[in-house]
Design a protein around this motif. Structure first.
Motif, PDB file in Angstrom:
ATOM      1  N   CYS A  42       0.847  -1.189   0.000  1.00  0.00           N
ATOM      2  CA  CYS A  42       0.000   0.000   0.000  1.00  0.00           C
ATOM      3  C   CYS A  42       0.884   1.242   0.000  1.00  0.00           C
ATOM      4  O   CYS A  42       1.759   1.386   0.866  1.00  0.00           O
ATOM      5  CB  CYS A  42      -0.915  -0.006   1.225  1.00  0.00           C
ATOM      6  SG  CYS A  42      -1.822   1.536   1.483  1.00  0.00           S
TER       7      CYS A  42
ATOM      8  N   ALA B  14       0.115   4.181   0.768  1.00  0.00           N
ATOM      9  CA  ALA B  14      -0.219   5.109   1.852  1.00  0.00           C
ATOM     10  C   ALA B  14       0.339   4.642   3.187  1.00  0.00           C
ATOM     11  O   ALA B  14       0.927   5.418   3.936  1.00  0.00           O
ATOM     12  CB  ALA B  14      -1.730   5.295   1.952  1.00  0.00           C
ATOM     13  N   THR B  15       0.162   3.357   3.502  1.00  0.00           N
ATOM     14  CA  THR B  15       0.547   2.846   4.818  1.00  0.00           C
ATOM     15  C   THR B  15       1.841   2.045   4.808  1.00  0.00           C
ATOM     16  O   THR B  15       2.428   1.818   5.867  1.00  0.00           O
ATOM     17  CB  THR B  15      -0.564   1.941   5.381  1.00  0.00           C
ATOM     18  OG1 THR B  15      -0.652   0.743   4.584  1.00  0.00           O
ATOM     19  CG2 THR B  15      -1.906   2.658   5.365  1.00  0.00           C
TER      20      THR B  15
ATOM     21  N   GLU C 192       1.933  -1.061   4.197  1.00  0.00           N
ATOM     22  CA  GLU C 192       1.606  -2.450   4.507  1.00  0.00           C
ATOM     23  C   GLU C 192       1.686  -3.316   3.252  1.00  0.00           C
ATOM     24  O   GLU C 192       1.322  -2.879   2.155  1.00  0.00           O
ATOM     25  CB  GLU C 192       0.192  -2.551   5.079  1.00  0.00           C
ATOM     26  CG  GLU C 192      -0.014  -1.867   6.404  1.00  0.00           C
ATOM     27  CD  GLU C 192      -1.460  -1.916   6.843  1.00  0.00           C
ATOM     28  OE1 GLU C 192      -1.858  -2.926   7.450  1.00  0.00           O
ATOM     29  OE2 GLU C 192      -2.191  -0.953   6.555  1.00  0.00           O
TER      30      GLU C 192
ATOM     31  N   GLU D  15      -9.346   7.857   4.583  1.00  0.00           N
ATOM     32  CA  GLU D  15      -8.146   8.384   5.226  1.00  0.00           C
ATOM     33  C   GLU D  15      -6.891   8.080   4.411  1.00  0.00           C
ATOM     34  O   GLU D  15      -6.012   8.949   4.248  1.00  0.00           O
ATOM     35  CB  GLU D  15      -8.006   7.797   6.633  1.00  0.00           C
ATOM     36  CG  GLU D  15      -9.107   8.183   7.600  1.00  0.00           C
ATOM     37  CD  GLU D  15     -10.398   7.412   7.396  1.00  0.00           C
ATOM     38  OE1 GLU D  15     -11.439   7.839   7.945  1.00  0.00           O
ATOM     39  OE2 GLU D  15     -10.385   6.382   6.681  1.00  0.00           O
ATOM     40  N   ASN D  16      -6.787   6.863   3.897  1.00  0.00           N
ATOM     41  CA  ASN D  16      -5.602   6.495   3.122  1.00  0.00           C
ATOM     42  C   ASN D  16      -5.541   7.237   1.791  1.00  0.00           C
ATOM     43  O   ASN D  16      -4.462   7.612   1.327  1.00  0.00           O
ATOM     44  CB  ASN D  16      -5.578   4.987   2.883  1.00  0.00           C
ATOM     45  CG  ASN D  16      -5.200   4.211   4.127  1.00  0.00           C
ATOM     46  OD1 ASN D  16      -4.701   4.772   5.094  1.00  0.00           O
ATOM     47  ND2 ASN D  16      -5.454   2.913   4.110  1.00  0.00           N
TER      48      ASN D  16
ATOM     49  N   LEU E  47      -4.461  10.777   2.578  1.00  0.00           N
ATOM     50  CA  LEU E  47      -3.037  10.803   2.908  1.00  0.00           C
ATOM     51  C   LEU E  47      -2.181  10.687   1.653  1.00  0.00           C
ATOM     52  O   LEU E  47      -1.209  11.437   1.477  1.00  0.00           O
ATOM     53  CB  LEU E  47      -2.708   9.659   3.869  1.00  0.00           C
ATOM     54  CG  LEU E  47      -1.223   9.477   4.220  1.00  0.00           C
ATOM     55  CD1 LEU E  47      -0.705  10.699   4.960  1.00  0.00           C
ATOM     56  CD2 LEU E  47      -1.026   8.211   5.049  1.00  0.00           C
TER      57      LEU E  47
END
Length: 220
Positions: free
Chosen positions: A25, A27-28, A30, A68-69, A72
Motif C-alpha cells: 500500500c 499510503a501505509t 503495509e 483516510e488512506n 493521505l
C-alpha cells in the motif's frame, strides 16, 4: 425505520488472509494480498484513475482503500512519487471511488440472484438461514433492528453485511419494493461478494460489516 449508527455495529473483525500475490500500500506501507487493496492506473492524459478490476494496462499503484488512506496519499503526493511524474487527480476522487465500489458490490448481488445464489425477503431468508449453516447474511442499513437481530441470531457465526439501504438492495435485485433481508450460500459467489464489500466498508463507516474471526472464504 431506524438507521444503524451504534459504534459496536461497525466493528471490523479480522479475517484469515487471502492467498495469492502481495502488494504494498503506497499510503501505509503495509504488504497485503491484492484482493484487500485497490489498484490505480494512469490514463493517457496523466489522470489518475481507479482500476477496481485490476485489469487496466500500464503500471499500477496499490492502496488499502479508505477515505483516510486516499486523503493521505493525495496530500503527501504518494501517487505522483510512485509514478515519478506529476499526476492529475480529479475533484471528488474519494467520493467517486466509493460510488464505483458500491456499484460493483451491488452488481454482484444481481448476478448472484440471477444465478440462484441468493434469496431475499423475510420469510425466505429466515427459512434459508434455518437450514443452511454458514450462509452470508445481508441486512439493509435502514431496516428494523428487531428484524435484523432476529436474522443475526439465526445466522449464528456467519458474516453480516449491512452496507446498503433497502432501496439499494431492491434496485440491485430487481425488486419493486424495499429489500431488508437476504442471504447467500457459502461458496465462490459469496466469497467474491465479501471481498468486494471489505473494500467498500471503510467508506460506509456507519453501516455494518461483521466477519467472524473463524470464517474462511470458500472459493472452490
Amino acid at each position: 425505520m431506524a438507521q444503524n449508527t451504534a459504534k459496536d455495529e461497525t466493528a471490523f473483525l479480522e479475517e484469515p488472509e487471502f492467498s495469492g500475490p502481495l502488494r504494498r500500500c503506497i499510503a501505509t506501507g503495509e504488504i497485503l494480498p491484492r484482493e484487500r487493496l485497490l489498484r490505480f492506473a494512469i490514463a493517457p492524459d496523466g489522470t489518475l484513475v481507479p482500476d477496481l478490476a485490476a485489469k487496466l494496462p500500464g503500471r499500477g499503484f496499490w492502496l488499502l482503500p479508505s477515505p483516510e488512506n486516499i486523503a493521505l496519499a493525495v496530500k503527501k503526493g504518494r501517487f505522483s512519487q510512485a509514478a515519478r511524474r506529476t499526476l492529475s487527480i480529479p475533484d471528488g476522487f474519494c467520493e467517486t471511488i466509493a460510488t464505483l465500489l458500491a456499484k460493483r458490490c451491488l452488481a454482484q448481488l444481481g448476478i448472484a440472484r440471477r444465478g440462484g445464489q441468493l434469496v431475499s425477503g423475510f420469510d425466505k431468508t429466515e427459512a434459508w438461514l434455518k437450514s443452511h449453516k454458514g450462509s452470508l447474511l445481508l441486512e439493509a442499513s435502514d431496516g428494523s433492528m428487531d428484524g435484523r437481530m432476529h436474522m443475526r441470531h439465526l445466522a449464528s457465526n456467519a458474516p453480516v453485511i449491512g452496507l446498503f439501504t433497502s432501496a439499494e438492495m431492491a434496485e440491485a435485485l430487481g425488486k419493486s419494493s424495499a429489500v431488508v433481508h437476504a442471504a447467500m450460500p457459502r461458496g465462490r459467489s459469496s466469497a467474491a461478494f465479501l471481498a468486494e464489500c471489505r473494500r467498500l466498508a471503510p467508506f460506509r463507516s456507519q453501516s455494518t460489516f461483521l466477519v467472524p474471526t473463524d470464517h474462511t472464504p470458500q472459493v472452490s
